[in-house]
Scaffold this active site. Structure first.
Site, PDB file in Angstrom:
ATOM      1  N   GLN A  36       0.675  -1.288   0.174  1.00  0.00           N
ATOM      2  CA  GLN A  36       0.236   0.243  -0.204  1.00  0.00           C
ATOM      3  C   GLN A  36       0.902   1.331   0.016  1.00  0.00           C
ATOM      4  O   GLN A  36       2.306   1.124   0.081  1.00  0.00           O
ATOM      5  CB  GLN A  36      -0.653  -0.171   1.172  1.00  0.00           C
ATOM      6  CG  GLN A  36      -0.152  -0.416   2.382  1.00  0.00           C
ATOM      7  CD  GLN A  36      -0.880  -0.875   3.555  1.00  0.00           C
ATOM      8  OE1 GLN A  36      -2.197  -0.793   3.269  1.00  0.00           O
ATOM      9  NE2 GLN A  36      -0.563  -1.334   4.265  1.00  0.00           N
ATOM     10  N   GLU A 111       1.058  -8.515  11.796  1.00  0.00           N
ATOM     11  CA  GLU A 111       0.790  -7.422  11.058  1.00  0.00           C
ATOM     12  C   GLU A 111       1.440  -7.948   9.619  1.00  0.00           C
ATOM     13  O   GLU A 111       2.253  -8.165   9.487  1.00  0.00           O
ATOM     14  CB  GLU A 111       1.290  -6.259  11.181  1.00  0.00           C
ATOM     15  CG  GLU A 111       1.804  -5.172  10.596  1.00  0.00           C
ATOM     16  CD  GLU A 111       0.191  -4.033   9.629  1.00  0.00           C
ATOM     17  OE1 GLU A 111      -0.467  -4.158  10.733  1.00  0.00           O
ATOM     18  OE2 GLU A 111       0.759  -4.293   8.803  1.00  0.00           O
ATOM     19  N   ASP A 143       0.257 -12.751   7.511  1.00  0.00           N
ATOM     20  CA  ASP A 143      -1.708 -11.804   7.225  1.00  0.00           C
ATOM     21  C   ASP A 143      -1.995 -12.913   8.610  1.00  0.00           C
ATOM     22  O   ASP A 143      -1.969 -14.095   8.954  1.00  0.00           O
ATOM     23  CB  ASP A 143      -1.812 -13.140   5.658  1.00  0.00           C
ATOM     24  CG  ASP A 143      -3.032 -12.787   5.568  1.00  0.00           C
ATOM     25  OD1 ASP A 143      -3.539 -12.845   6.253  1.00  0.00           O
ATOM     26  OD2 ASP A 143      -3.288 -13.028   4.183  1.00  0.00           O
ATOM     27  N   GLY A 144      -2.544 -12.190   8.990  1.00  0.00           N
ATOM     28  CA  GLY A 144      -3.720 -12.579  10.026  1.00  0.00           C
ATOM     29  C   GLY A 144      -4.286 -13.741   9.578  1.00  0.00           C
ATOM     30  O   GLY A 144      -4.185 -13.770  10.727  1.00  0.00           O
ATOM     31  N   ASP A 161      -7.501  -5.074  14.686  1.00  0.00           N
ATOM     32  CA  ASP A 161      -7.489  -3.619  15.070  1.00  0.00           C
ATOM     33  C   ASP A 161      -6.665  -3.307  12.739  1.00  0.00           C
ATOM     34  O   ASP A 161      -6.019  -3.122  12.785  1.00  0.00           O
ATOM     35  CB  ASP A 161      -5.780  -3.000  15.653  1.00  0.00           C
ATOM     36  CG  ASP A 161      -5.484  -1.474  15.181  1.00  0.00           C
ATOM     37  OD1 ASP A 161      -6.185  -1.421  15.108  1.00  0.00           O
ATOM     38  OD2 ASP A 161      -4.043  -1.602  15.689  1.00  0.00           O
ATOM     39  N   SER A 162      -7.836  -3.693  12.659  1.00  0.00           N
ATOM     40  CA  SER A 162      -7.997  -3.389  11.141  1.00  0.00           C
ATOM     41  C   SER A 162      -7.832  -2.025  10.525  1.00  0.00           C
ATOM     42  O   SER A 162      -8.644  -0.943  10.716  1.00  0.00           O
ATOM     43  CB  SER A 162      -8.399  -4.893  10.244  1.00  0.00           C
ATOM     44  OG  SER A 162     -10.201  -4.096  10.482  1.00  0.00           O
ATOM     45  N   THR A 163      -7.714  -1.764   8.586  1.00  0.00           N
ATOM     46  CA  THR A 163      -8.045  -1.113   8.033  1.00  0.00           C
ATOM     47  C   THR A 163      -9.647  -1.442   8.073  1.00  0.00           C
ATOM     48  O   THR A 163     -10.505  -2.198   8.856  1.00  0.00           O
ATOM     49  CB  THR A 163      -7.172  -0.769   6.669  1.00  0.00           C
ATOM     50  OG1 THR A 163      -7.519  -2.554   5.900  1.00  0.00           O
ATOM     51  CG2 THR A 163      -5.426  -0.837   7.002  1.00  0.00           C
ATOM     52  N   ASP A 164     -10.338  -0.532   6.351  1.00  0.00           N
ATOM     53  CA  ASP A 164     -11.435  -0.808   6.612  1.00  0.00           C
ATOM     54  C   ASP A 164     -11.520  -1.802   5.584  1.00  0.00           C
ATOM     55  O   ASP A 164     -10.094  -2.392   4.667  1.00  0.00           O
ATOM     56  CB  ASP A 164     -12.292   0.469   4.945  1.00  0.00           C
ATOM     57  CG  ASP A 164     -11.926   1.558   6.158  1.00  0.00           C
ATOM     58  OD1 ASP A 164     -13.086   1.826   6.843  1.00  0.00           O
ATOM     59  OD2 ASP A 164     -11.895   2.821   6.046  1.00  0.00           O
ATOM     60  N   PRO A 168      -5.363  -5.076   1.375  1.00  0.00           N
ATOM     61  CA  PRO A 168      -5.172  -6.087   2.387  1.00  0.00           C
ATOM     62  C   PRO A 168      -6.071  -6.334   3.929  1.00  0.00           C
ATOM     63  O   PRO A 168      -5.527  -7.889   4.292  1.00  0.00           O
ATOM     64  CB  PRO A 168      -3.964  -6.137   2.576  1.00  0.00           C
ATOM     65  CG  PRO A 168      -3.448  -4.542   2.614  1.00  0.00           C
ATOM     66  CD  PRO A 168      -4.635  -4.084   1.166  1.00  0.00           C
TER      67      PRO A 168
END
Ligand code: AG3
Length: 286
Positions: A36, A111, A143-144, A161-164, A168
């Site tokens: 990203q 992470e 990768d979680g 605790d992720s992004t939208d 990823p």
């Protein structure tokens, strides 16, 4: 003559119909990893701002609200959490809050992007505030979703605790992931998730709540208002087979006191009130 200053603005266009802008008072970092685009800039009110693919992930000014509410609500509701798993959280803010609990013996943080961790240590040192050097932290770059599928460890609290759900982070919003996360919970364990701003991202919350409802005896969400996650309160998913949600106020006060932590946002009263849902959010529940 007037001095002309052109302000550069960072537009966050997460939605086709609504956007927010933060002034870029000083650009500190701008680069692309294989996963990203990462930017860090300084804003007069919010301090350093981290964006991933143009979406605000965290700011020095308001991160305490988000990190305290995702860390302390499940940990203090649980009452004796010793092992905590954080999925995502590359900036280290979540690990910092979790590690403030002396009773927590081990934090595994998974992470996906090593680049985020490295640059966060350098450009956002106030976020992790030493968490990456804590011997109780076990940092796994993976990768979680794959991690929860493969490990056979169990945790008292799992924090997503992720992004939208774009890029990823998308797999962290699937039924398969939630099901596997549940299997990684010890008895009485609690899963909490970042679920976006329900006024603008209703579908995201509906999907998570449907999945959690099918998996857990107690599934719901709780709320906190974080200024840079604009558009109303943010929702955090909650799933457990235990009874931690009904921990009474006196007991939460006792636990908060015993923790010795000097919270900035969290209070036992806010903890309880966060589960009170307005009608438009209640109606997103199955
Ligand atoms: N990740 C939160 C993503 C926020 C999404 N923004 C939104 N829905 N407006 C936070 C990472 C901090 N450790």
């Amino acid at each position: 003559m007037n001095e002309t200053r052109t302000t550069e603005w960072a537009d966050e266009t997460l939605y086709p119909f609504y956007r927010q802008s933060l002034s870029v008072d000083r650009l500190l970092y701008d680069s692309k990893t294989e996963h990203q685009r990462i930017r860090v800039f300084e804003n007069a009110r919010f301090g350093r701002v981290l964006t991933l693919d143009g979406i605000v992930q965290t700011t020095e000014g308001d991160e305490f609200i988000y990190h305290e509410m995702l860390a302390h609500v499940p940990i203090l509701a649980h009452g004796s959490a010793r092992r905590v798993l954080i999925i995502g959280g590359g900036d280290g803010g979540m690990a910092r809050e979790v590690l403030r609990h002396r009773s927590v013996e081990r934090v595994t943080m998974v992470e996906i992007d090593a680049g985020v961790v490295e640059f966060a240590k350098k450009y956002l040192p106030n976020l992790s505030a030493g968490a990456f050097d804590d011997p109780r932290l076990d940092l796994v770059i993976a990768d979680g979703a794959a991690y929860v599928a493969e490990t056979d460890e169990r945790f008292d609290v799992i924090i997503v605790d992720s992004t939208d759900p774009i890029g990823p982070g998308e797999v962290l919003f699937t039924d398969t992931f939630y099901g596997r996360a549940r299997e990684r919970l010890a008895e009485g364990g609690i899963l909490v998730t970042q679920n976006g701003v329900p006024f603008l991202q209703a579908e995201e919350l509906t999907n998570t709540l449907r999945a959690l409802d099918a998996l857990f005896r107690d599934a719901t969400c709780y709320l906190a208002t974080i200024p840079t996650y604009a558009g109303g309160p943010m929702a955090f998913g909650w799933g457990t087979d235990g009874s931690a949600r009904s921990t009474d106020l006196a007991e939460l006060r006792r636990r908060a006191q015993t923790s010795g932590i000097d919270f900035r946002y969290y209070t036992p009263e806010v903890h309880q009130a966060a589960f009170a849902l307005p009608g438009y959010i209640q109606r997103l529940q199955p």
